[in-house]
Write a protein that holds these residues in place. Structure first.
Motif: not given
Length: 411
Positions: A166, A169-171, A173, A306-307, A309-311, A313-314
């Protein structure tokens, strides 16, 4: 395994020539998870000076890793973070860190009590005579090993993915054209710049070490519970085998009175062991029950957010963690159910023997065993709840109720 019991070995008459291998087989996985966190030598035997120093060093390192995460992240969550959604997202990992620290302290503080239970298990392996009885004990030891292995697989899979995949692979900021790298736990900006190298890499490694420590603690608690309860179930099976041979005496020598004496002593012994196990595990079971209920609720909430947010991996990581914690509390409830179920069979086993071939006085001696089987020992969570499959259902229903409340508060 090194044979170092708290009692001198001369006090026991060893009948099982394979007892060292059997003890090693039973306690191997438990030893593997307790040694890295420095607890094994606190609860087992008389450690040497080097082993004491090693245990102290490991305890200091593990406790430092726990505090390194708990203090900054806890202060940040309670006092600095103002966004309620972010607070809720941090409550889960910080709460798990807090309960893991409490369990770690408890394992060390109750080391002597855990050691006495381990000593009891070892003594049972030394004095077992019949090969069929040894086979029963080995079968139950295998069950304890399998439960420990499953607990470790689920916890480490979910936990390490949360602490490695997590954050990596997190975006990133971007605030005012500055790229910021994310940590699993916040709160270090008060002390140093946590995104600059090599501080970021050091903090990341400490978080991974912290994950190993916390999941070792949880696996150790599960392993101890599984080993003790499955061993008690094995002793109950042996008691039923002794009852089956009471009248005819095909395997046991001596008179009916002597066989009755052996049965009564064995029954009292396993009842005392079960009481000691319940006493030493009740606080850990309570923490597991309460923490799992809240963490399962939060993980369900995280999956839903998170669903939105469409993430992917999370979502996958939280879902694996949800399965891990659900399975972990299921193991505790299952072994509690197993203990009650196994002891409840003793009454039926007494009635199914040819007791009518005994004289009246001897047959009456079996009445107490039947009566005791109606009040089997139970594994409890702080003496508030009995651990059973029904309790597991209550945990799931309660977590869903808390989820609905949480969604109402955060909307």
């Amino acid at each position: 395994m090194c044979n170092r019991s708290r009692l001198p070995e001369r006090t026991l008459e060893v009948h099982n020539v394979h007892h060292e291998q059997d003890i090693h087989y039973t306690m191997q996985l438990c030893r593997w998870v307790l040694k890295p966190i420095g607890i094994w030598h606190l609860i087992y035997g008389h450690p040497s000076q080097n082993e004491k120093l090693t245990s102290i060093a490991l305890i200091v390192a593990c406790f430092s890793a726990l505090c390194f995460v708990l203090i900054p992240a806890g202060l940040y969550t309670l006092f600095r973070e103002k966004d309620i959604n972010v607070k809720v997202k941090l409550f889960g990992p910080v709460g798990f860190c807090l309960t893991s620290t409490i369990k770690y302290c408890y394992l060390g503080a109750r080391g002597a009590a855990f050691g006495n239970c381990i000593q009891h298990v070892e003594n049972d392996w030394r004095v077992v005579r019949d090969q069929d009885h040894r086979t029963i004990m080995l079968r139950n030891a295998l069950m304890g090993r399998r439960l420990t292995t499953l607990c470790a697989i689920f916890l480490y899979t979910g936990g390490l993915s949360y602490h490695t995949i997590m954050p990596l692979s997190s975006t990133r900021r971007i605030n005012e054209n500055v790229t910021s790298r994310m940590h699993t736990y916040p709160g270090y900006d008060l002390f140093f710049d946590p995104v600059a190298s090599p501080a970021y890499e050091i903090v990341f490694c400490v978080h991974c070490l912290f994950a190993l420590v916390t999941y070792n603690i949880t696996t150790a608690a599960c392993s101890l519970a599984a080993i003790f309860v499955t061993h008690a179930c094995g002793q109950a099976e042996i008691l039923m085998a002794l009852l089956g041979d009471l009248v005819e005496g095909k395997k046991s020598k001596g008179t009916v009175e002597k066989r009755l004496t052996v049965i009564a002593k064995h029954h009292v012994r396993i009842l005392r062991f079960s009481a000691n196990v319940e006493e030493v595990l009740r606080e850990i079971c309570l923490m597991e029950l309460v923490a799992s209920t809240l963490i399962i609720c939060l993980l369900e909430y995280y999956c839903m957010t998170e669903w939105k947010n469409s993430d992917a991996v999370a979502i996958l990581t939280y879902f694996i963690l949800l399965i891990s914690f659900t399975f972990n509390i299921l193991i505790f409830c299952y072994i509690g159910e197993l203990l009650v179920e196994q002891y409840s069979k003793i009454g039926s086993a007494v009635y199914e023997i040819s007791w009518y071939n005994l004289s009246g006085n001897k047959a009456r001696n079996l009445v107490l065993i039947i009566a005791m089987s109606h009040y089997p020992p139970k594994l409890t969570a702080g003496k508030f709840f009995d651990l059973s499959i029904n309790t597991f259902g209550v945990v799931l229903r309660t977590s869903v109720a808390y989820l609905n409340l949480l969604r109402t508060v955060t909307q």
